[in-house]
Enzyme design. Structure first.
Site, PDB file in Angstrom:
ATOM      1  N   SER A 149      23.562 -16.402 -30.494  1.00 44.76           N
ATOM      2  CA  SER A 149      24.274 -15.089 -30.999  1.00 44.76           C
ATOM      3  C   SER A 149      22.985 -13.877 -30.906  1.00 44.76           C
ATOM      4  O   SER A 149      21.847 -14.303 -31.406  1.00 44.76           O
ATOM      5  CB  SER A 149      24.700 -15.117 -32.508  1.00 44.76           C
ATOM      6  OG  SER A 149      25.002 -13.757 -32.811  1.00 44.76           O
ATOM      7  N   TYR A 182      25.992 -17.584 -41.049  1.00 40.42           N
ATOM      8  CA  TYR A 182      26.273 -17.510 -39.457  1.00 40.42           C
ATOM      9  C   TYR A 182      24.996 -17.440 -38.628  1.00 40.42           C
ATOM     10  O   TYR A 182      24.686 -18.163 -37.989  1.00 40.42           O
ATOM     11  CB  TYR A 182      27.426 -16.846 -38.901  1.00 40.42           C
ATOM     12  CG  TYR A 182      27.592 -16.609 -37.583  1.00 40.42           C
ATOM     13  CD1 TYR A 182      28.052 -17.826 -36.758  1.00 40.42           C
ATOM     14  CD2 TYR A 182      27.059 -15.331 -36.829  1.00 40.42           C
ATOM     15  CE1 TYR A 182      28.298 -17.744 -35.136  1.00 40.42           C
ATOM     16  CE2 TYR A 182      27.189 -15.659 -35.561  1.00 40.42           C
ATOM     17  CZ  TYR A 182      27.931 -16.522 -34.844  1.00 40.42           C
ATOM     18  OH  TYR A 182      28.086 -16.432 -33.317  1.00 40.42           O
ATOM     19  N   LYS A 186      22.432 -19.769 -36.551  1.00 45.69           N
ATOM     20  CA  LYS A 186      22.078 -19.595 -35.041  1.00 45.69           C
ATOM     21  C   LYS A 186      20.743 -19.501 -34.917  1.00 45.69           C
ATOM     22  O   LYS A 186      20.059 -19.717 -33.421  1.00 45.69           O
ATOM     23  CB  LYS A 186      22.798 -18.374 -34.462  1.00 45.69           C
ATOM     24  CG  LYS A 186      24.378 -18.579 -34.297  1.00 45.69           C
ATOM     25  CD  LYS A 186      24.864 -19.598 -33.369  1.00 45.69           C
ATOM     26  CE  LYS A 186      26.044 -19.845 -32.965  1.00 45.69           C
ATOM     27  NZ  LYS A 186      26.522 -20.592 -31.943  1.00 45.69           N
TER      28      LYS A 186
END
Length: 265
Positions: A149, A182, A186
């Site tokens: 990401s 999140y 990542k």
């Protein structure tokens, strides 16, 4: 058997599905091992793609794989070993954002959200890669991709142009903590890719983290909201992934790559 065997996790929705379609649009021949947590959904998706691209030289094979389940991972890799004996490209696409599920008044706890974020995006991805490693080593040109990401970069975490980096108003409780679990998982994935680059250095396995951009998928549970926030068509990200599979970014092995540059750590 077609020329290149590509195993994609999380391939029946979102970016994963678009990657499958991008490979079907390629002039090259692929056997696409279409991984999904539900074999029924994977089978339906395989049929859908075959119908959409009837003239493609690619083949779609549904595979049941849940990267939160070690036994599911083992069975998927055993199936691939017995039927194909190798994997030429492993695309670790399966991932999820759970931050939006946290609610002070109920639902998953903060610890559950953080643990599952790392379990899916980092731990499960690592275990699947480890289990598939012997299959990659049977390939003449093994490639290992991790879908990361743009929010994972430490260098750009103070770039206030990105809404995810803006600080909420003074006081407590905060109206929003955005996506800390999140994006942290990542960032962990990026380091994991560096570890696999080191581990596979003498084996000729090319590894990358691919940062496809902010895509209009259902990641986080709200595709329409993502569109309103400026997310781009996921086919753009999928075609970028296909370009990496086909050698367009071989000069950037071991890096986090964007469509037009290398993402800073």
């Amino acid at each position: 058997m077609s020329d290149s065997i590509v195993f994609i996790t999380g391939a029946n929705t979102g970016l994963g599905l678009e990657i499958v379609k991008a490979l079907f649009r390629s002039s090259k021949a692929y056997t696409v091992l279409l991984g999904g947590r539900s074999i029924e959904n994977a089978e339906n998706t395989a049929c859908q793609v075959r119908e959409e691209y009837p003239d493609s030289s690619a083949i779609a094979v549904p595979i049941q794989v849940d990267i939160e389940d070690d036994e599911s991972i083992r069975k998927a890799c055993d199936y691939i070993r017995s039927h194909y004996a190798r994997v030429d490209v492993l695309i670790n696409n399966a991932g999820a954002s759970f931050d939006q599920q946290w609610n002070r008044d109920g639902g998953p706890t903060m610890r559950e959200i953080w643990n599952r974020s790392w379990n899916v995006n980092t731990t499960g991805t690592h275990i699947l890669t480890y289990t598939c490693a012997p299959l990659l080593l049977q390939s003449a040109d093994p490639r290992l991709l991790f879908i990361t990401s743009g929010t994972s970069t430490l260098t750009e975490s103070d770039n206030l142009v990105l809404g995810v980096n803006r600080s909420p108003e003074k006081g407590w409780p905060k109206s929003s903590l955005m996506i800390p679990a999140y994006r942290s998982s990542k960032t962990g994935m990026n380091m994991m890719m560096r570890e696999w680059t080191r581990i596979f250095k003498e084996d000729g396995v090319k590894a990358w983290c691919v940062s496809p951009g902010f895509l209009a998928t259902g990641l986080g549970g709200d595709q329409e909201m993502n569109k309103r926030m400026g997310a781009i068509d996921p086919t753009i990200g999928a075609e970028f992934v296909r370009d990496v599979v086909e050698g367009a970014r071989d000069q950037d092995v071991g890096r986090v790559i964007r469509r037009d540059n290398v993402q800073p750590w």
